[in-house]
Design an enzyme around this catalytic site. Sequence first.
Site, PDB file in Angstrom:
ATOM      1  CB  ALA A 277      51.714 -54.386 -75.457  1.00  0.00           C
TER       2      ALA A 277
ATOM      3  N   GLY B 108      45.551 -29.487 -67.723  1.00  0.00           N
ATOM      4  CA  GLY B 108      44.823 -30.619 -67.497  1.00  0.00           C
ATOM      5  C   GLY B 108      45.359 -31.029 -65.814  1.00  0.00           C
TER       6      GLY B 108
ATOM      7  N   GLY C 268      52.507 -26.484 -69.775  1.00  0.00           N
ATOM      8  CA  GLY C 268      51.819 -25.024 -70.212  1.00  0.00           C
ATOM      9  C   GLY C 268      52.006 -23.849 -69.506  1.00  0.00           C
TER      10      GLY C 268
ATOM     11  NE  ARG D   9      44.098 -28.660 -71.777  1.00  0.00           N
ATOM     12  CZ  ARG D   9      44.965 -28.701 -70.923  1.00  0.00           C
ATOM     13  NH1 ARG D   9      46.104 -28.604 -70.242  1.00  0.00           N
ATOM     14  NH2 ARG D   9      45.128 -30.606 -70.934  1.00  0.00           N
TER      15      ARG D   9
ATOM     16  CG  ASP E 117      50.651 -36.303 -70.887  1.00  0.00           C
ATOM     17  OD1 ASP E 117      50.025 -36.582 -70.881  1.00  0.00           O
ATOM     18  OD2 ASP E 117      50.431 -34.915 -71.432  1.00  0.00           O
TER      19      ASP E 117
ATOM     20  NE  ARG F  22      48.943 -30.924 -74.978  1.00  0.00           N
ATOM     21  CZ  ARG F  22      47.312 -30.326 -74.953  1.00  0.00           C
ATOM     22  NH1 ARG F  22      46.929 -30.098 -75.941  1.00  0.00           N
ATOM     23  NH2 ARG F  22      47.200 -30.144 -73.718  1.00  0.00           N
TER      24      ARG F  22
ATOM     25  CD  GLN G  49      44.635 -42.776 -71.298  1.00  0.00           C
ATOM     26  OE1 GLN G  49      46.001 -42.800 -71.318  1.00  0.00           O
ATOM     27  NE2 GLN G  49      44.156 -42.127 -72.622  1.00  0.00           N
TER      28      GLN G  49
HETATM   29  O1  F6P Z   1      47.468 -33.519 -68.749  1.00  0.00           O
HETATM   30  C1  F6P Z   1      47.470 -33.950 -70.053  1.00  0.00           C
HETATM   31  C2  F6P Z   1      46.512 -34.483 -71.263  1.00  0.00           C
HETATM   32  O2  F6P Z   1      45.662 -35.421 -70.376  1.00  0.00           O
HETATM   33  C3  F6P Z   1      47.646 -35.349 -72.190  1.00  0.00           C
HETATM   34  O3  F6P Z   1      48.237 -35.892 -72.173  1.00  0.00           O
HETATM   35  C4  F6P Z   1      46.064 -35.019 -73.624  1.00  0.00           C
HETATM   36  O4  F6P Z   1      47.158 -34.577 -75.070  1.00  0.00           O
HETATM   37  C5  F6P Z   1      45.606 -33.349 -73.154  1.00  0.00           C
HETATM   38  O5  F6P Z   1      45.821 -33.350 -71.211  1.00  0.00           O
HETATM   39  C6  F6P Z   1      43.591 -33.170 -72.944  1.00  0.00           C
HETATM   40  O6  F6P Z   1      44.028 -32.086 -73.355  1.00  0.00           O
HETATM   41  P1  F6P Z   1      42.202 -31.356 -72.803  1.00  0.00           P
HETATM   42  O7  F6P Z   1      41.794 -32.376 -71.494  1.00  0.00           O
HETATM   43  O8  F6P Z   1      42.023 -30.312 -72.862  1.00  0.00           O
HETATM   44  O9  F6P Z   1      41.466 -31.894 -73.337  1.00  0.00           O
END
Ligand code: F6P
Length: 319
Positions: free
Chosen positions: A186, A10, A103, A71, A127, A171, A251
């Site tokens: 919140a 990511g 990863g 990835r 994250d 994640r 985000q």
């Molecule tokens: O990079 C981290 C992240 O944004 C996580 O917060 C999220 O679960 C995941 O990557 C989403 O991955 P992708 O962009 O492959 O959908």
Amino acid sequence: MALAIISSGGDAPGMNPAIKKFVDYTYKRGEEAYLIYDGLEGLIDNKIKKATHQDVAGIVHIGGTIIRSSRSKRFFEYKYREQAYNNLKALGVKGLVVLGGDGTFRAMQKFSSEFDINFVGIPSTIDNDIYGTEYCLGVDTALNVIRDALDKIRDTASSFNRAFLVEVMGRDCGYLAIVSAIISGAEICVIPEVKFEKEALEKKLSQEIKDGRNYVLAIISEGAKKTSEIHSWIQDTFALETRVSILGHIQRGGNPTVYDRMMAFDFTIYAIDYLLEHNNSNKVVVYNSGKFDFMEIEEVVSNRYQLPQHLLNAINYLD
Ligand code: F6P
């Protein structure tokens, strides 16, 4: 000596300032700089280019990564890792700066255990879930994107009798959720690390609603996988019309904040200095209590990041 930089997994805001600093500082140290495009996929396919200052001009303020990312499934196979190694060897690349998350670091640990590869990882993931470091590149920018969204949602929430449920990324880690919940005021926060205690909240919020509270803001971490459950619970328990916003990939974007640019520069300088001064490096730059240090990749990938206790405690102190 030739060094190369790669971004993998990511993307995170701050990668571009890191890439710019990598090129400028490597040349300043009298060495050659290479850019690996398309992450580990590009490393396998030899998408490696000698960098010029021109390649990285005018990028410090841009989110994402100009060298792109991926990835890679192929990198799980030995024959592709060997191909990747041969590509680096043919160019005489002696050290890698690796921008990535968990990863990616696992992949690098495998890669460096099989081949003569020197690398330094820079923790880069919104994250904030890498063992051994308090901070990962991109987190401050992501939190500011979330803060901006929550401030706006609160404007509309306060104009109605409604509940708003906002799902934020992470994640497996609730860092973004808990920090966002604290700074937005919140009422509810649900993260994977802490059991969600419905009963106590039910009592407290029911009383507040009786006393005049007209809206509720709930932040749910993606990793908790409870967004629809909490949605139904709020509607049924408090009889409040409830809207759900999943902030999603917004985000991951946005211009890196001042903090992320400064951190990117520092992380990168530490990484390059280390690579140029050590023949054998399988490390990650970590940042704790205001200081940079290095941690063995083995240690980073064989442990799990834990949220600091003060953040876990904060779940019980939300108003
Ligand atoms: O990079 C981290 C992240 O944004 C996580 O917060 C999220 O679960 C995941 O990557 C989403 O991955 P992708 O962009 O492959 O959908």
